[in-house]
Motif scaffolding. Structure first.
Motif, PDB file in Angstrom:
ATOM      1  N   CYS A  14      -6.660   1.929   1.889  1.00  0.00           N
ATOM      2  CA  CYS A  14      -6.221   1.880   0.656  1.00  0.00           C
ATOM      3  C   CYS A  14      -7.394   1.547  -0.242  1.00  0.00           C
ATOM      4  O   CYS A  14      -8.658   1.095   0.353  1.00  0.00           O
ATOM      5  CB  CYS A  14      -5.104   0.551   0.451  1.00  0.00           C
ATOM      6  SG  CYS A  14      -6.055  -1.164   0.748  1.00  0.00           S
ATOM      7  N   CYS A  54      -8.707  -0.688  -3.749  1.00  0.00           N
ATOM      8  CA  CYS A  54      -8.331  -1.813  -4.628  1.00  0.00           C
ATOM      9  C   CYS A  54      -9.203  -2.334  -5.682  1.00  0.00           C
ATOM     10  O   CYS A  54     -10.544  -2.319  -5.304  1.00  0.00           O
ATOM     11  CB  CYS A  54      -7.665  -2.834  -3.605  1.00  0.00           C
ATOM     12  SG  CYS A  54      -8.518  -3.342  -2.153  1.00  0.00           S
ATOM     13  N   LEU A  73      -3.796  -3.212  -5.981  1.00  0.00           N
ATOM     14  CA  LEU A  73      -3.892  -1.857  -5.426  1.00  0.00           C
ATOM     15  C   LEU A  73      -4.343  -0.776  -6.588  1.00  0.00           C
ATOM     16  O   LEU A  73      -3.875  -0.917  -7.847  1.00  0.00           O
ATOM     17  CB  LEU A  73      -2.816  -1.477  -4.854  1.00  0.00           C
ATOM     18  CG  LEU A  73      -2.463  -2.460  -3.599  1.00  0.00           C
ATOM     19  CD1 LEU A  73      -1.053  -2.268  -2.929  1.00  0.00           C
ATOM     20  CD2 LEU A  73      -3.530  -2.193  -2.619  1.00  0.00           C
ATOM     21  N   LYS A  94       1.236   4.339  -2.900  1.00  0.00           N
ATOM     22  CA  LYS A  94       1.110   5.415  -2.754  1.00  0.00           C
ATOM     23  C   LYS A  94       2.093   6.177  -3.359  1.00  0.00           C
ATOM     24  O   LYS A  94       1.783   7.358  -4.004  1.00  0.00           O
ATOM     25  CB  LYS A  94       0.626   5.683  -1.540  1.00  0.00           C
ATOM     26  CG  LYS A  94      -0.876   5.258  -0.892  1.00  0.00           C
ATOM     27  CD  LYS A  94      -1.008   5.658   0.538  1.00  0.00           C
ATOM     28  CE  LYS A  94      -2.533   5.159   1.023  1.00  0.00           C
ATOM     29  NZ  LYS A  94      -2.712   5.095   2.107  1.00  0.00           N
ATOM     30  N   VAL A 116       0.831  -1.291  -0.054  1.00  0.00           N
ATOM     31  CA  VAL A 116       0.148   0.039   0.081  1.00  0.00           C
ATOM     32  C   VAL A 116       1.053   1.290  -0.097  1.00  0.00           C
ATOM     33  O   VAL A 116       0.831   2.335  -0.862  1.00  0.00           O
ATOM     34  CB  VAL A 116      -0.885  -0.030   1.208  1.00  0.00           C
ATOM     35  CG1 VAL A 116      -1.725   1.123   1.451  1.00  0.00           C
ATOM     36  CG2 VAL A 116      -1.926  -1.211   0.963  1.00  0.00           C
TER      37      VAL A 116
END
Ligand SMILES: C[S@@+](CC[C@H](N)C(=O)[O-])C[C@H]1O[C@@H](n2cnc3c(N)ncnc32)[C@H](O)[C@@H]1O
Length: 189
Positions: A112, A114, A145, A87, A83
Motif C-alpha cells: 500500500c 500512505c 491511505l 483500492k 487497504v
C-alpha cells in the motif's frame, strides 16, 4: 448488554482522546468500524460498528471519511481491510497504529501507499470512557491511505493547526481504473 459470544479484551479497550480525532476531522468522520457506543457518540461519528456488529464483516466502501483505531489484537486485519477498501473506493481512511508496526514484514507486505503522520510525543490513550490512561510504552503513527508515500511531522497538541495545514487538496485528485477522481466536497480530502 454484550452478547454472550462476544469476548472483550482489556488490551482493546483503550480509546483515542478527542483532540486527536478532531485534528484530522473537526467536522466528524462518517464511519468508525471499531469502536464502542460511548466513543462513537463523543466523536459524533454517524455510522459505526462495535465488537457486537463486527466491523470486519461490513462493507466500508460507501463511506467517505473513515477513522480507525483498531483493537490491538486484530489491528493487522483492520489495516488490511482498510487497504483493500481504499483500492476499491479511494475514500479517505485514517488508521492509528503503533509506530513500531511500520518495521514489520506484515506491513511491508501489504503493498500500500500512505501518507504517514508522525506525532510529536506520545498519545495518552484513555483506559476507559473518560479515564485518562498512563503514558503508553510505544509511540503512534496515523496512516492515511494514499496513492503515494509521504511523511508529515505533526504536533497534535498545537491547537492552532489541524490536518488542513498539511494536506494539499490537489493530492486527492487522481486516476483509479481509468476514472479521474476529484474531491467530492470542498472538505473531502
Ligand atoms: C482501541 S479501541 C478504539 C475505539 C475508538 N474507535 C477510538 O478511536 O477511541 C477499539 C474498539 O474496537 C472494538 N472492537 C473489537 N473487535 C471489534 C470488531 N471485530 N468490530 C468492531 N469493533 C471491535 C473494541 O471493543 C474497542 O472498543
Amino acid at each position: 448488554m454484550a452478547k454472550a459470544s462476544v469476548v472483550f479484551s482489556k488490551d482493546n479497550e483503550y480509546y483515542t482522546p478527542k483532540y486527536v480525532v478532531d485534528f484530522f476531522y473537526p467536522n466528524g468522520f462518517d464511519y468508525d468500524p471499531a469502536t464502542c457506543e460511548g466513543k462513537a457518540k463523543e466523536f459524533g461519528v454517524k455510522h459505526y460498528d462495535t465488537i457486537e456488529t463486527d466491523g470486519l464483516a461490513q462493507d466500508w466502501t460507501p463511506y467517505d471519511r473513515i477513522w480507525i483505531n483498531p483493537p490491538f489484537t486484530d489491528k493487522h486485519k483492520f489495516l488490511a481491510k482498510a487497504v483493500e477498501t481504499y483500492k476499491k473506493a479511494h475514500n479517505t481512511i485514517y488508521v492509528l497504529f503503533p509506530i513500531e508496526f511500520l518495521t514489520t514484514a506484515r506491513f511491508h507486505d501489504l503493498d500500500c501507499h500512505c501518507k504517514l503522520f508522525i506525532p510529536r510525543g506520545r498519545i495518552n490513550f484513555e483506559s476507559g470512557l473518560g479515564k485518562e490512561g498512563k503514558s503508553p510504552a510505544f509511540g503512534s503513527v496515523v496512516i492515511k491511505l494514499a496513492d503515494e508515500d509521504t511523511v508529515e511531522y505533526i504536533d497534535l497538541k498545537d491547537s492552532s493547526k489541524n490536518v488542513d495545514d498539511y494536506i494539499n487538496i490537489e493530492t486527492v485528485t487522481g486516476h483509479v481504473n481509468g476514472t479521474t477522481i476529484t474531491p467530492k466536497k470542498p472538505w473531502y480530502r
